[in-house]
Design an enzyme around this catalytic site. Structure first.
Site, PDB file in Angstrom:
ATOM      1  CB  THR A 175      -0.900   0.041   1.260  1.00 15.75           C
ATOM      2  OG1 THR A 175      -0.083   0.345   2.390  1.00 15.75           O
ATOM      3  CG2 THR A 175      -1.599  -1.284   1.503  1.00 15.75           C
ATOM      4  CB  CYS A 176       0.290   4.865  -0.163  1.00 10.93           C
ATOM      5  SG  CYS A 176      -1.078   4.989   0.964  1.00 10.93           S
ATOM      6  CG  ASN A 177       0.750   4.919   4.848  1.00  8.12           C
ATOM      7  OD1 ASN A 177       1.486   5.802   4.409  1.00  8.12           O
ATOM      8  ND2 ASN A 177      -0.443   5.165   5.329  1.00  8.12           N
TER       9      ASN A 177
ATOM     10  CG  HIS B  83       3.769  -6.449  11.875  1.00  8.35           C
ATOM     11  ND1 HIS B  83       4.046  -5.151  12.266  1.00  8.35           N
ATOM     12  CD2 HIS B  83       3.635  -6.417  10.521  1.00  8.35           C
ATOM     13  CE1 HIS B  83       4.091  -4.377  11.190  1.00  8.35           C
ATOM     14  NE2 HIS B  83       3.848  -5.126  10.119  1.00  8.35           N
TER      15      HIS B  83
ATOM     16  CB  SER C  39      -3.016   2.968  10.420  1.00  7.60           C
ATOM     17  OG  SER C  39      -3.438   1.717   9.960  1.00  7.60           O
TER      18      SER C  39
ATOM     19  CD  GLU D 214      -6.021   3.161   7.909  1.00 10.28           C
ATOM     20  OE1 GLU D 214      -7.030   3.101   7.217  1.00 10.28           O
ATOM     21  OE2 GLU D 214      -4.958   2.566   7.643  1.00 10.28           O
TER      22      GLU D 214
ATOM     23  CD  GLU E 251      -7.819   3.931   2.396  1.00  8.33           C
ATOM     24  OE1 GLU E 251      -7.615   4.881   3.156  1.00  8.33           O
ATOM     25  OE2 GLU E 251      -7.533   3.930   1.186  1.00  8.33           O
TER      26      GLU E 251
ATOM     27  CB  ALA F  22     -13.770  31.061  -2.804  1.00  4.17           C
TER      28      ALA F  22
END
Lengths: 264, 351
Positions: B49-51, B95, B105, B110, B112, B186
């Site tokens: 994953t990205c992490n 782990h 995480s 989280e 995901e 804005a």
């Protein structure tokens, strides 16, 4: 035999009650299958009790305060099972089971409430309809009161920004307001039927106190409903009033019935 | 049989290193098969994953299995250096259980990552890279994650300002599909928050800004409608969520201005999100019936409280995980079961 079903039913609601207390203590406050199924099992046992009692006395089991309490508890559970899943109010069960348990344990522990009617009066269908519709209406009002409490709890947390564990498991306040209003509407319609059929029974003069009280309750809920529907009453005030009205009904039901029976 | 894990994560490696060793999603299954055929390894799952990039394997001995994993990585992207951690036996099981429970995480708790690990496992299983040991391990890991989520408050609340705003909106309105959002000013924060609400399906977005062109620009970007700043009150009766993010030195939304407008709303609640400093909303607006006002500090405070609750729950989660680690290790140490039991194993993986 019928009381056995009632004891079993009360035990089921005790389970739900215990779950509620445990959840509060553990701060993990969310609907659970255990709670739902204990309520469902309690409802089935209640239904069996009311059926057997009805068979035994040959009429709708609403002949004394004991039966009234059980019928009222049954109506509340019925409405919970009907509307809980529809409005994603499964947590309503967490609030319902303690109230139903208290009603039933009170009825069971006070044998004086279960006095059988000595004189067998002929069954009058208007009377049966009057009694059943009125009690089911009070069941709807009771659940509206519970939805009102949930609304007020959630609303206060949103206003004060202090979010407790229960906040994350209570439904959105808009859903609670809608449920509260619809339950009052349902209860009001049923009470209208109950009161109208009561007038059809006759012998009004001997039940004057009860009639005045019933019409008073009808007018109170009629006021709440019309004010809510015409947007003259905010959802928060509507929730408060539904709780106050429920407390008023529960506190006076016993006394009014007692006075009515003495007068009759 | 031993379970080992070799990998790196956001705890041990910067993003440049993580992306160097990352395995693309389309290659995860074939890589797992390739890895499971290395000598010293009989089963493998790759989580990328990205992490994190983590290789789980079952092998006869940890040194042999680690050698195989290191060879596999070296052949693909270079020698695994100090950034790589090595967990064997109970540590590797623990782990994985911590990872799927969200304890490892970047954002504690989280969920995901659970979906990502499930996907990685399914890919490896369908490709035939797993067997009874890793099947059992991952199935147990998913059960642990479920138990942790259900029985603790590790996922409670939201931990960023934007997600807190979305959560509060859902607690007021339920589904957001019928909700109208109005942005006053804005700014970047208001854009981010409105974007988070838009992702939950809000019906319409109005953008009002002192400079109309900037409002039109943001409205076009978000698929909303630009309005002149002085006209924002005209559309107020349909608005459910009002976000303030102007640079005005004084409150733009006051009780005096909003109280008469509230009467036109027929008891519909109003959620006000004040992201501006100085604030755009007069604090007393929160006292109005049906109005829920949150400024940047109160949103941040809720996010911090949620994070604090999650941190307090870590101990409970660790205890729960420790119990499952012990149970799994006992199962692993007990060795192969009789053939009949093995054949009826629900995962249907290879022996």
């Amino acid at each position: 035999m019928d009381r056995l079903f009632l004891v079993a039913s009360t035990f089921c609601f005790l389970l739900g009650f215990a779950y509620s207390m445990h959840a509060l203590g553990a701060r993990v406050y969310r609907p659970s299958r255990l709670n739902f199924f204990s309520i469902l099992a309690g409802f089935l046992c209640q239904t069996a009790f009311l059926y057997l009692r009805g068979e035994k006395i040959g009429r709708c089991p609403l002949t004394n305060l004991f039966e009234v309490f059980i019928f009222l508890a049954w109506s509340m559970v019925l409405f919970y099972l009907l509307i809980g899943p529809t409005y994603r109010l499964s947590l309503l069960g967490v609030f319902t089971s303690p109230l139903v348990f208290i009603l039933q344990i009170g009825a069971l522990l006070l044998p004086v409430l279960d006095k059988t009617v000595a004189v067998k009066v002929a069954v009058n269908p208007w009377m049966e309809l009057h009694a059943a519709a009125s009690i089911v209406a009070y069941g709807a009002f009771a659940l509206a009161g519970i939805a009102g409490v949930m609304y007020l709890v959630q609303e206060r947390q949103l206003k004060t920004h202090h979010l407790h564990s229960i906040f994350f498991h209570l439904p959105p306040i808009r859903d609670l307001a809608v449920a509260n209003r619809r339950l009052i509407l349902t209860g009001f319609a049923l009470l209208t039927v109950g009161i109208a059929s009561g007038f059809a029974v006759g012998s009004l003069s001997s039940h004057l106190v009860k009639i005045v009280w019933s019409v008073g309750v009808w007018a109170l809920y009629g006021f709440i409903l019309s004010a809510e529907l015409s947007h003259r009453l905010s959802p928060r005030r509507g929730a408060w009033l539904s709780v106050v009205a429920l407390a008023l009904v529960l506190c006076t039901l016993w006394g009014i019935r007692f006075i009515d029976q003495a007068a009759a | 049989m031993e379970i080992v894990c070799l990998g790196l994560s956001h705890h041990t490696a910067p993003v440049e290193l993580r992306e160097k060793f990352a395995i693309p999603e389309h290659a995860v299954a074939t890589s797992a098969v390739e890895l499971s055929r290395q000598s010293g390894v009989s089963e493998a799952v790759i989580v990328s994953t990205c992490n994190r990039v983590e290789l789980y394997a079952a092998g006869e001995t940890p040194p042999e299995a680690f050698d195989a994993l290191a060879r596999f990585i070296a052949a693909r992207a270079g020698e695994p250096g100090d950034a790589f951690f090595r967990h064997a036996s109970q540590r590797s099981v623990q782990h994985l259980f911590r990872v799927v429970s969200g304890l490892d995480s970047m954002v504690l708790g989280e969920t995901e990552v659970l979906g990502q690990v499930k996907k990685a496992y399914q890919a490896a299983q369908q490709a035939g890279a797993t067997g009874r040991h890793l099947n059992k391990l991952f199935q147990r890991a998913f059960n642990v994650a479920k138990e942790v989520r259900t029985n603790t408050n590790i996922t409670r609340g939201s931990v960023s300002v934007g997600s807190v705003a979305v959560e509060l909106a859902e607690k007021i309105f339920g589904r957001l599909r019928e909700c109208h959002v109005m942005i006053l000013g804005a700014g970047e924060m208001s854009e981010l928050t409105a974007g988070a609400l838009q992702a939950r399906g809000v019906k319409a977005i109005f953008v009002a800004n002192r400079t109309y062109d900037r409002a039109a620009e943001l409205a076009a970007k978000m698929g909303g409608k630009a309005i002149h700043f002085d006209d924002w009150a005209n559309d107020f009766h349909v608005v459910d969520i009002l976000i303030g993010s102007t640079a005005a030195p004084h409150p733009v939304v006051t009780v005096e201005k909003i109280a008469p407008l509230m009467r036109t709303r027929q008891d519909r609640p109003l959620f006000c999100i004040d992201l501006a400093v100085p604030r755009d909303f007069e604090a007393a607006v929160n006292n109005l019936e049906g109005v829920y006002l949150y400024d940047i500090d109160s949103l941040q405070q809720i996010a911090d409280e949620s994070m604090s609750v999650r941190q307090q729950e870590v101990v409970v989660c660790e205890q729960l995980i420790a119990r499952h680690v012990t149970e799994f290790s006992e199962w692993l140490a007990a060795g192969p079961r009789p053939a009949a039991e093995f054949r009826t194993h629900p995962e249907g993986g290879r022996p």
